[in-house]
Design an enzyme around this catalytic site. Structure first.
Site: not given
Length: 415
Positions: A252-253
Site C-alpha cells: 500500500h505504499g
C-alpha cells in the site's frame, strides 16, 4: 531541500551506491568489544525453545543460532532491558501456529490494538547473520478471512531501544505487521527481506513491512518487501526517518500516517526522506494520509521528501489524502486538523494500474491552508494506454515546482 539531523541525516547524505555496499556500525566500541566474546550456541530442543533463548540472551554477549537449526518458539519472548548483545541468526526462529495461546498471551499494545510475539529492547543490540524469522502466518490469514476482529501478533517489535541494528535477516509469514518500532532511537534495518504472501485464497492482510511509532532516527535501507499492506508506515510521532533503496511489491505504499485518528491526540511526523524506491503492483506509491470528521485528533506533517520513485502497475502513484476513511460530507463539515507542510515529490516515473482510470496523482487537501508548500518536480507518470493522457487532480492546495502545471489551478475548487 532540507537537512535531516543525526543518524538518519548521515545515511541520507551517503550516495546510493554506497548504501548498497556498506552500512554504519553505530554501536561503536561496545560492539567491537562484544565480537571478541565466544558465542553461546543454541540448538533445537524438540520442545519450546523460547525460554532457553531468552535466558541465553540475558547471560551471553553473543547468541548463535547455527545454520539448519530451527528454534520452535511456543511462548512469548521478552528480551527488553538488554545491553551490548549480538544475535547471530544463521538458522531460523519460528513461532508456533498456536493461535489460542498467542491471542491470550501476546504482548499487548493499546496503539491500534496490537499484540506481539517478541519484544526486543535495551541498548546496543545487533541482530544479523542471514537467517530467518518465521511467523507461521498462513493459519492467521485464513482465520482472519472469517473474523476481522482477530488480534494477530507482530513478528518483531523493537521496544524502548537505543542503537539497534538489524542486518541481513529474512522475515517471512508474519501474521500481521512485520516490524514495529515503538519508542526507539537510533534503529537501523539494512538488507532485510520480507515476504508475507498467502498460499490460499485468503490474502495476507495488514502485513505492513515497518510501522514506526514514537521513535526518532530510524533508517530502513537496501531491502526487498513482498507484502499486503504498507511497505513502510510512519505512525504518530516519528521523526528523522529514512526509508530508501527499497523494492516494494504488492504493498500500500510508503505512507506517512494515518494521522489524526484519535481525539485529543496531537500527531507529529517530521523530517522524513524516502528515495530510490521501486514500487510494483501496489495500491499506492508515495502517500500522506490523515483523518478528518468529527471527534478526530490533530497534528502536523512537516519536511517530507519523496524522490526517485519508479512505479509499475500502481493504483495511486502519488497521493495526499486529508479525508482518509472519511465521507465527503463529514470531511467538508469537519476538515482534517492535521497540517501538511513543506512536502517534496521529486523525480517520479512509471505507470499506474488504471484503477483510477487516467488519474495518476491526487493531492486532496482540506480547506483553509491545511496543506502548504507542496512541491512537485520532474513527474512523468502515465496510465494504461486505453485511458489516454494522464490526469493530475488536486483541491485546496497551491502546488509549486516545475511540474505544478500538471495539476492546474486547484487552490480552492480543485481540478
Amino acid at each position: 531541500m532540507r537537512i535531516i539531523s543525526s543518524l538518519a541525516g548521515l545515511i541520507a547524505a551517503v550516495p546510493l551506491l554506497s548504501l548498497a555496499s556498506s552500512s554504519p556500525d553505530f554501536t561503536g566500541v561496545a560492539h567491537a568489544r562484544r565480537q571478541r566474546q565466544d558465542p553461546c550456541t543454541l540448538f533445537a530442543s524438540g520442545g519450546d525453545d523460547g525460554p532457553i533463548f531468552v535466558d541465553t540472551l540475558q547471560r551471553c554477549d553473543t547468541v548463535l543460532i547455527p545454520p539448519e537449526t530451527t528454534l520452535s518458539i511456543a511462548t512469548r519472548m521478552n528480551t527488553t532491558g538488554l545491553s551490548y548483545k549480538n544475535i547471530d541468526l544463521q538458522g531460523t526462529i519460528k513461532f508456533t501456529p498456536n493461535m489460542t495461546y498467542w491471542i491470550d498471551n501476546g504482548f499487548y499494545f493499546a496503539f491500534q490494538d496490537q499484540i506481539a510475539f517478541w519484544i526486543l529492547g535495551g541498548n546496543d543490540i545487533k541482530l544479523f547473520g542471514g537467517g530467518t524469522i518465521d511467523g507461521s502466518g498462513q493459519v492467521w490469514y485464513d482465520a482472519f478471512a472469517s473474523n476481522d476482529t482477530l488480534l494477530r501478533p507482530i513478528l518483531l517489535t523493537i521496544y524502548q531501544a537505543t542503537n539497534v541494528a538489524i542486518e541481513g535477516i529474512n522475515m517471512i509469514n508474519g501474521p500481521e505487521w512485520i516490524n514495529f518500532v515503538n519508542e526507539g532511537q537510533g534503529i537501523l534495518y539494512d538488507g532485510v527481506n520480507i515476504s508475507a504472501v498467502s498460499t490460499s485464497e485468503n490474502p495476507a492482510k495488514n502485513t505492513d513491512g515497518w510501522d514506526i511509532y514514537r521513535s526518532d532516527n530510524v533508517v530502513i535501507i537496501n531491502s526487498q518487501i513482498n507484502n499486503g499492506d504498507d511497505c513502510v508506515s510512519l505512525k504518530p510521532n516519528s521523526t528523522n526517518i529514512v526509508a530508501s533503496n527499497l523494492n516494494c511489491n504488492g504493498s500500500h505504499g510508503i505512507s506517512v500516517g494515518s494521522l489524526g485518528q484519535y481525539a485529543g491526540e496531537y500527531d507529529i511526523v517530521e523530517n522524513f526522506t524516502s528515495t530510490n524506491v521501486r514500487m510494483a503492483n501496489a495500491e499506492n506509491g508515495a502517500r500522506i494520509k490523515a483523518f478528518a470528521g468529527q471527534g478526530v485528533g490533530s497534528g502536523i506533517v512537516k519536511n517530507v521528501t519523496y524522490s526517485f520513485f519508479t512505479e509499475s502497475n500502481v493504483d495511486n502513484p502519488l497521493v495526499i489524502d486529508q479525508c482518509y476513511e472519511t465521507t465527503a460530507e463529514a470531511c467538508a463539515a469537519y476538515p482534517s486538523n492535521v497540517y501538511i507542510q513543506d512536502i517534496w515529490f521529486d523525480n517520479f516515473q512509471g505507470t499506474s494500474s488504471g484503477n483510477e482510470k487516467s488519474v495518476v496523482a491526487s493531492l486532496a487537501c482540506s480547506p483553509d491552508g491545511r496543506c502548504s508548500d507542496i512541491n512537485v518536480n520532474n513527474i512523468t507518470l502515465t496510465p494504461p494506454t486505453q485511458y489516454g493522457n494522464a490526469t493530475y487532480t488536486c483541491q485546496n492546495v497551491n502546488v509549486t515546482g516545475d511540474a505544478a502545471y500538471l495539476f492546474g489551478d486547484c487552490a480552492t475548487t480543485g481540478t
